[in-house]
Design an enzyme around this catalytic site. Sequence first.
Site, PDB file in Angstrom:
ATOM      1  N   GLY A   1      43.247  48.151  39.828  1.00 56.89           N
ATOM      2  CA  GLY A   1      42.315  47.906  40.927  1.00 56.89           C
ATOM      3  C   GLY A   1      40.880  48.293  40.652  1.00 56.89           C
TER       4      GLY A   1
ATOM      5  CB  SER B   1      43.177  49.410  33.973  1.00 54.90           C
ATOM      6  OG  SER B   1      44.120  48.368  34.021  1.00 54.90           O
ATOM      7  CE  LYS B   2      40.246  42.086  38.653  1.00 60.14           C
ATOM      8  NZ  LYS B   2      39.152  42.208  39.604  1.00 60.14           N
ATOM      9  NE  ARG B   3      47.847  46.692  33.005  1.00 55.31           N
ATOM     10  CZ  ARG B   3      47.257  46.706  31.826  1.00 55.31           C
ATOM     11  NH1 ARG B   3      46.725  45.599  31.350  1.00 55.31           N
ATOM     12  NH2 ARG B   3      47.177  47.817  31.122  1.00 55.31           N
TER      13      ARG B   3
ATOM     14  CG  ASP C   1      36.483  42.795  41.372  1.00 49.32           C
ATOM     15  OD1 ASP C   1      36.711  41.707  41.926  1.00 49.32           O
ATOM     16  OD2 ASP C   1      37.252  43.317  40.531  1.00 49.32           O
TER      17      ASP C   1
END
Length: 494
Positions: A267, A263-265, A273
């Site tokens: 990290g 999940s991007k949330r 990225d």
Amino acid sequence: MDMKYFEDMEARIPRGEVRTRFAPSPTGYMHVGNLRTALYTYLIARKNGGKFILRIEDTDQGRLVEGATDVIYKTMRDCGLTHDEGPDVGGPVGPYIQTERKPIYGKYAELLLEKGGAYRCFCKKAENEAENEGDEHKKHIDPCRDISREESDRRAAAGEPFVIRQRIPSEGMTTFHDEIFGDITVPNDTLDDNVLIKSDGLPTYNFANVIDDHLMGITHVVRGSEYLASSPKYNLLYEAFGWEIPKYVHCSPVMRDHHNKMSKRHGDPSYEDLLAQGYLTDAVVNYVALLGWSPGGEQEIFSLSELCEIFDIAGISKSPAIFDIEKLTYFNAEYIKAMAPEKFIQIAQPFIRQSVKKESIDISAFAPLLQPRTEKLTDIPEKIDFFDALPEYDKELFTNKKSKTDSEISLKMLQAALPAMESISDWCDEQIHDCLISLAEKLEVKNATLMWPVRIAAAGKTVTPGGAVEICSLLGKEETLRRMKLGIEKLERE
């Protein structure tokens, strides 16, 4: 109802070939799971000599991110996932952006009403349910199911707001087949009459998805396993229209660990990225291909063209795949090692110049030094930060058990090496090497006993990309001798 429109739309559909689509929402950067879906979709098309389509699903206007569509284009282009049809290249079944297809969905909703596969719902709560589509809510029987078509038409003509719901059979079972998970059967009485068209006339994801896939001739639908629960409703829509059902390929999620999805949330890295962290696109694509798919055999390193030849849906696993950054780092190092030196220098140059700012130093000479020792491009600046300026270092670095050196021995070695190296006329790897090896033999010490102090004096650190010879050669004669003198002074002071 005039059927000519629908007959014309059917006539546009390409047939007789494998057709797959990647249909992202422009809501941000490409996360690893999305990239894997795009890759598998592309590989299925290429393996079968078919067409790969890009479709932008932007009906959820509240989540759109400015510039995200350009990010999608760039990511696909960088990864080599060239689409045959899409918003930017056109094709026979456009438009390829959902909001530009709004009139199409309205017409097919009317057709579904005519066929009895849908009904208008005038309940006030219906719009709220449409906005929260996909949430778990208690199954209920919608009272609008039983409104006659005549009354429904009258109320709609009078301007009463409504949504259009799918009419799910209240009895029986629905069975669908997935290429990975096999046959799955669910009771129809567990399926709600989900909203197809919201009161603003825009379709929900479920409806637009089915209409677009059919009208674009999609033969294989690749998506995450979280959509397995919605697949019975998709099947019922296909059946209500009398359309052929595509092959479903539901892929299990990519996990951060055994318990949590990426999940991007939290990290977890997106494709962008990973590039910023020093990973190569080719390595990322190769690794992502193996997240939940096995080609069989021992080989792990594959080019995209090789993947196109060997990819087989049968190799996709039902089990979730765990994203292992260390494994990706291994892949990345292998790709870096396999590069032509000139290619490596080209991509490494910005990272080299972060540390080596002196224009007098030829960075092409760094290729043999760095290439076999670099796992990520972002490792480079720290590896060579001593070339521009000698860092502060402690004399304890001169002590090394393996090389059998301490401060006293190191001082003797540097004092002997300084005049010998001053006498070198042609400052190059070969001459420096021969000078030091000859001197070690003359001093009757191991090569490492001499090389270690020279390396520490030249670099001021114990971990370097290359040994004393390579470092001295790149530093140049004047700077090497200056640093050796500083090393001698440091040891003499103690």
